[in-house]
Design an enzyme around this catalytic site. Structure first.
Site, mmCIF file in Angstrom:
data_model
loop_
_atom_site.group_PDB
_atom_site.id
_atom_site.type_symbol
_atom_site.label_atom_id
_atom_site.label_comp_id
_atom_site.label_asym_id
_atom_site.label_seq_id
_atom_site.Cartn_x
_atom_site.Cartn_y
_atom_site.Cartn_z
ATOM 1 N N LEU A 122 17.839 12.771 46.578
ATOM 2 C CA LEU A 122 17.148 11.721 47.333
ATOM 3 C C LEU A 122 17.253 10.411 46.565
ATOM 4 O O LEU A 122 16.920 10.373 45.379
ATOM 5 C CB LEU A 122 15.656 12.065 47.524
ATOM 6 C CG LEU A 122 15.295 13.273 48.398
ATOM 7 C CD1 LEU A 122 13.805 13.571 48.269
ATOM 8 C CD2 LEU A 122 15.665 13.012 49.849
ATOM 9 N N HIS A 123 17.712 9.356 47.242
ATOM 10 C CA HIS A 123 17.760 8.071 46.544
ATOM 11 C C HIS A 123 17.601 6.871 47.478
ATOM 12 O O HIS A 123 17.381 5.762 47.005
ATOM 13 C CB HIS A 123 19.075 7.923 45.775
ATOM 14 C CG HIS A 123 20.257 7.628 46.657
ATOM 15 N ND1 HIS A 123 20.911 8.604 47.374
ATOM 16 C CD2 HIS A 123 20.886 6.460 46.949
ATOM 17 C CE1 HIS A 123 21.887 8.057 48.059
ATOM 18 N NE2 HIS A 123 21.905 6.754 47.824
ATOM 19 N N ARG A 124 17.697 7.055 48.793
ATOM 20 C CA ARG A 124 17.664 5.905 49.688
ATOM 21 C C ARG A 124 16.280 5.260 49.703
ATOM 22 O O ARG A 124 15.262 5.947 49.748
ATOM 23 C CB ARG A 124 18.079 6.296 51.109
ATOM 24 C CG ARG A 124 19.542 6.689 51.185
ATOM 25 C CD ARG A 124 20.132 6.602 52.564
ATOM 26 N NE ARG A 124 21.553 6.915 52.471
ATOM 27 C CZ ARG A 124 22.507 6.036 52.224
ATOM 28 N NH1 ARG A 124 22.191 4.766 52.053
ATOM 29 N NH2 ARG A 124 23.771 6.401 52.143
ATOM 30 N N ARG A 148 16.034 5.683 40.306
ATOM 31 C CA ARG A 148 15.014 5.045 41.134
ATOM 32 C C ARG A 148 14.024 6.069 41.664
ATOM 33 O O ARG A 148 12.825 5.807 41.771
ATOM 34 C CB ARG A 148 15.639 4.241 42.280
ATOM 35 C CG ARG A 148 16.286 5.054 43.361
ATOM 36 C CD ARG A 148 16.859 4.224 44.493
ATOM 37 N NE ARG A 148 15.831 3.511 45.224
ATOM 38 C CZ ARG A 148 15.748 2.186 45.300
ATOM 39 N NH1 ARG A 148 16.654 1.441 44.681
ATOM 40 N NH2 ARG A 148 14.796 1.616 45.994
ATOM 41 N N ASP A 194 20.152 12.610 51.193
ATOM 42 C CA ASP A 194 20.228 11.401 52.018
ATOM 43 C C ASP A 194 21.463 10.595 51.638
ATOM 44 O O ASP A 194 21.580 9.422 51.959
ATOM 45 C CB ASP A 194 18.955 10.560 51.915
ATOM 46 C CG ASP A 194 18.602 10.155 50.489
ATOM 47 O OD1 ASP A 194 19.434 10.341 49.585
ATOM 48 O OD2 ASP A 194 17.478 9.645 50.279
#
Length: 359
Positions: free
Chosen positions: A206-208, A241, A281
């Site tokens: 997950l990074h978006r 992030r 994602d």
């Protein structure tokens, strides 16, 4: 001699540029290549390890730009790139994908009259809230040669009024890197290192911003992963992030989730090829799982890679705890069937090189 300047900036770019540079090397003294790294991804885990594993040459120019908002980063790359392209005066600028480095360098080249070849052109999510969608559309609008990975890319560009003679469907160059690396991926010891059994774990990424910058949504997605982890181990290579957001919000992960640092290409792909399901994602992961025949749940409201759904093993899942768990249960009962798209055959880079050298 044809002078070609290629740009990389972020992790997804490296897997696309490496096979193109190798394919161009086959033309010997007829081509002169220059590689520019903007520095958009700059640390060892996000950049250096990929250069080693993909056998990319050391960049001829490193702009050293990282961090900042989209506007700051794009502007800084443009400022640093202009003297570099004026110094080398290439016949072609080759850019790949949809990161800030792609659009920034393309804007500079366009305004000084250097022809642009965009690899992975024509992809559209039709979601202008995604920064990548803006980057894709702007880059395609100013590119001279649009090299698409699949027929839907051609159709999107033609619908936008791009002349057909500028569009060439060459296939998916990222699959070139995957096919070439398969022997080393198979040698990866990541499963034994993490104590995993092939086919008996879930891989999650997950990074978006839409998923990780919204505390409520991030909490829902982690809650879903926590429930999945009660059934199967979940391996979670954590983007910087995402790790920061988890710490800031105090979101706890279940014992069954193995949170690890970003992995090199061979180890990450070793996990992917052996996972029961991948939850992500990411853009590129949708393509890699399709080639490998691994079920993929893409936690996004849309995708710029619909061929991975119509022909591959990808399913689009509206972000949220309940929707992700429902999709997880459904694919246990009825996994998507693999049908690898045409031209995803490991030879896309050869077709790209041939087109550049013919121009």
């Amino acid at each position: 001699m044809t002078k070609i300047l290629s740009v990389v900036g972020a992790r997804p770019n490296f897997m696309k540029i490496a096979p193109i540079m190798r394919a161009l090397d086959a033309y010997g003294s007829d081509v002169q290549q220059t590689l520019v790294h903007t520095g958009q991804h700059f640390d060892e885990k996000m950049s250096d390890v990929f250069f080693r594993e993909l056998e990319l040459p050391k960049p001829d120019e490193h702009l050293g730009v990282s961090g900042g908002s989209h506007a700051v980063q794009t502007a800084r790359i443009m400022l640093e790139f202009e003297p570099v392209i004026l110094k080398h005066r290439p016949d072609w600028l080759v850019v790949v994908g949809d990161v800030n480095s792609t659009v920034a360098c393309s804007l500079v080249a366009s305004k000084i009259g250097v022809p642009i070849a965009h690899v992975e052109a024509g992809l559209r999510s039709r979601d202008n809230t995604m920064p990548e969608e803006i980057n894709r559309k702007v880059t395609d609008a100013i590119s001279d040669l649009l090299l698409t990975p699949s027929p839907d890319g051609d159709a999107n560009l033609i619908a936008e009024g791009v002349p057909a003679d500028r569009i060439h469907c060459v296939g998916n160059v990222m699959i070139d890197s995957l096919i070439r690396a398969l022997p080393k991926i198979e040698q990866s010891e990541i499963l034994s290192t993490l104590g995993l059994t092939a086919g008996d774990f879930v891989l999650a990424t997950l990074h978006r911003p839409s998923n990780v910058d919204d505390p409520r949504m991030l909490g829902e997605l982690i809650a879903a992963l926590n429930e999945v982890a009660a059934t199967l181990p979940v391996v979670f290579p954590v983007h910087p992030r995402t790790r920061s957001r988890l710490q800031t919000e105090g979101i706890e992960l279940a014992d069954g989730i193995r949170m690890v640092d970003p992995l090199g290409y061979f180890d990450f792909m070793g996990l992917m090829r052996s996972a029961k399901v991948v939850m992500t994602d990411s853009g590129g992961v949708q393509e890699e799982t399709t080639y490998l025949g691994v079920t993929c749940l893409t936690v996004r409201p849309n995708t710029e890679r619909p061929i991975t759904i119509s022909e591959g093993t990808n399913r689009l899942v509206q972000p949220g705890k309940d929707t992700l768990l429902a999709a997880w249960n459904e694919v246990q009962a009825d996994p998507p069937k693999r049908n690898c798209p045409k031209l995803w055959d490991g030879k896309a880079a050869e077709r790209i090189a041939a087109r550049l050298m013919r121009a």
